[in-house]
Structure formats: structure tokens, C-alpha cells
Design an enzyme around this catalytic site. Structure first.
Site, short mmCIF file in Angstrom:
data_model
loop_
_atom_site.label_atom_id
_atom_site.label_comp_id
_atom_site.label_asym_id
_atom_site.label_seq_id
_atom_site.Cartn_x
_atom_site.Cartn_y
_atom_site.Cartn_z
N LYS A 1 1.08 4.12 -2.89
CA LYS A 1 0.73 5.51 -2.61
C LYS A 1 1.89 6.46 -2.88
CE LYS A 1 -3.57 5.07 -1.39
NZ LYS A 1 -4.63 5.59 -2.30
N TYR B 1 0.83 -1.21 0.00
CA TYR B 1 0.00 0.00 0.00
C TYR B 1 0.87 1.26 0.00
CZ TYR B 1 -3.59 3.28 1.74
OH TYR B 1 -4.44 4.34 1.91
#
Length: 291
Positions: free
Chosen positions: A175, A171
Site C-alpha cells: 500500500k 500489505y
């Protein structure tokens, strides 16, 4: 007249949480909205047309314009269908809000290839795919003499910018990639009349509530703020996104952290200390001089 009157927007992951609040505010401010949501679980499993359709019903019930889309933006074809639907339904495309996301948290030593690939696909590839097809449309419009006044708002995260979170290598990497993608896209698309920015939001959503440590904190904040200002309500994120989407906004190439009553402009990697040599580097010299 609302701040987004006459604008056509596609918002991914708009069936729940932050994306839903974007869609509702955009419609309230006069935009026609394509509400995209695959309707899957936190981990991106399964599909359900219900969340996107429910948001559309809410918007239409209050006199707004919206249609649902359940295509998978993690595929080039799904992203193309989303952009095409906006143009077919509302006659154009002015705003893209990339918001769709999933979580498959795991520590690196135990992370599976599927856990890595799924998160990178939905977040990073999902942003890039929609950006690609929207950019192609805006390039075509510009070359035809119809210069766009378009905007893209991507969704990064503190996990990939300022607060690395153990257990979220997939993640966080996605990002961080989205933040970099935003800056590159801002440089590339300016010639076509397109501004590109990103937000790194913190709010109470089904994903953050499922994040160890953060979920407990956000739940406690909700209880303590009952009857007062709820700093971590998803609705607090939408006004910044609406401003960045507005035709009158001049901002491009920026990443903003946003939570509760605070908005902060973020800066990327920068020099904090430099050591130099007038000849070839020696390992011992580097060891003695690097912090």
C-alpha cells in the site's frame, strides 16, 4: 445527466465491498463499467465468476451499462485483457479504479515467501499492470490527436500511510508502494491528459472484518449505528472516487484518507528535524544530536 455520463470505467475488485459500491455509483452517474473480480477468497485463493456477474446484473436491472471481467490483474496479460475489453465493449477507456486486494497477514518472523509474494502481486503489481496497459492506450490516443481526459484512482491504505499495522508487513509495504506509484504516475501521465490520485479508505468489508482489532471495532460500530448514519459503510467511499473520476475534476497527484464523514489530504515523508556538520561526521556526534 450524471457526473460520469459518457465515461467508460474499469474497476478492479468490484464484485464485493468497496469496489462493488464504486461500480454501482459509477453506473448510476452514467458511466459504462467493466466490473473486474476474480472471485477469490480473502487470501486470493480460488475463482468465482458469480460476484462480478451479480454486480453487472444489478447495474443492468436499473438501466445501466456494465460487463463482467474475471481476468487476473496481477498478471500483465490479465490486465491487458481488461483494458482491451473496455475498449472493445464501450469504444474507449476514461477511468481506471484500481481496487482489487487480498490479505495474507503474518508477522515477519513467520511470514512465508508465498504470503509475501501473493499480496505484493495482487496489490502493487496489480495496480502497476493495469496502469501500464491503460497508460499505453492513452499515450496512443494522445499521439493520434485524441487527447484523453482520463483519470486513475488507486487504492492505498492507512496501513501503508499513517497507521502501520503489526502483522501486515506485506500489505503495508504494498500500500505504501501504491501511494508512491500514484505520485510518479501523476507526473508521467499528465502529458497524455491523465490525472492520477489515490485513496486510503477505511470501511467495513470482508477484508477489514478479518483484520484483528479492526474487525471487532467495525462490527461494533455497525451495531451502534443501526437506524442512523453508518460511518463505516463501504458506500461512503464511492462519492470521493466518483468525483476524482469526473471529467470536471482538476485534482491530480494526491492521496486522500477517507472514512465515514471525513476526507483528509495526506502528505508523504517530510523533514521533521535536520542536523548538519561542516566536516566529516563522527558517530558520537550523530548519537548526541539525532533525536
Amino acid at each position: 445527466m450524471g457526473a460520469l455520463a459518457g465515461r467508460v470505467a474499469v474497476i478492479t475488485g468490484a464484485g464485493r465491498g468497496i469496489g462493488r459500491e464504486h461500480a454501482l455509483l459509477f453506473a448510476q452517474e452514467g458511466a459504462a463499467v467493466v466490473v473486474n473480480d476474480l472471485g477469490g477468497s480473502n487470501a486470493g485463493e480460488g475463482t468465482d465468476t458469480g460476484p462480478a456477474q451479480e454486480v453487472v446484473r444489478e447495474i443492468v436491472a436499473t438501466g445501466g451499462k456494465a460487463v463482467a471481467n474475471t481476468d487476473d490483474v496481477a498478471t500483465w496479460d490479465g490486465a491487458q485483457k481488461l483494458v482491451d475489453q473496455a475498449v472493445a465493449e464501450f469504444g474507449g477507456l476514461d477511468v481506471v479504479v484500481n481496487n482489487a486486494g487480498i490479505l495474507r497477514d503474518a508477522f515477519l518472523a513467520g511470514m512465508s515467501e508465498a504470503q509475501w509474494d501473493a499480496v505484493i502481486a495482487v496489490h502493487l503489481k496489480g495496480h502497476a499492470a493495469v496502469l501500464h496497459h491503460a497508460a499505453a492506450y492513452w499515450k496512443q490516443q494522445s499521439k493520434a490527436g485524441n487527447q484523453p481526459k482520463a483519470a486513475v484512482i488507486n487504492t492505498a491504505s492507512a496501513s501503508g500511510t499513517t497507521l502501520p499495522n503489526a502483522g501486515q508487513a506485506n500489505y503495508g509495504a504494498a500500500k505504501a508502494g501504491i501511494a508512491a506509484l500514484t505520485l510518479v504516475a501523476a507526473e508521467e501521465l499528465a502529458r497524455y491528459g491523465v490525472r492520477v490520485n489515490a485513496i486510503a479508505p477505511i470501511a467495513r468489508t470482508r477484508l477489514t472484518l478479518a483484520t484483528p482489532g479492526m474487525g471487532e471495532m467495525l462490527a461494533a460500530e455497525a451495531e451502534s449505528s443501526e437506524g442512523g448514519f453508518d460511518a463505516f459503510a463501504p458506500a461512503n467511499i464511492a462519492p470521493l472516487v466518483a468525483y476524482l473520476a469526473a471529467e470536471m475534476c482538476p485534482i491530480t497527484g494526491k492521496v486522500f484518507a477517507v472514512q465515514g464523514g471525513a476526507i483528509s489530504e495526506l502528505a508523504g515523508w517530510h523533514d521533521v528535524k535536520t542536523i548538519e556538520t561542516e566536516g566529516p561526521w563522527l558517530i558520537d556526534d550523530i548519537a548526541a544530536r539525532l533525536p
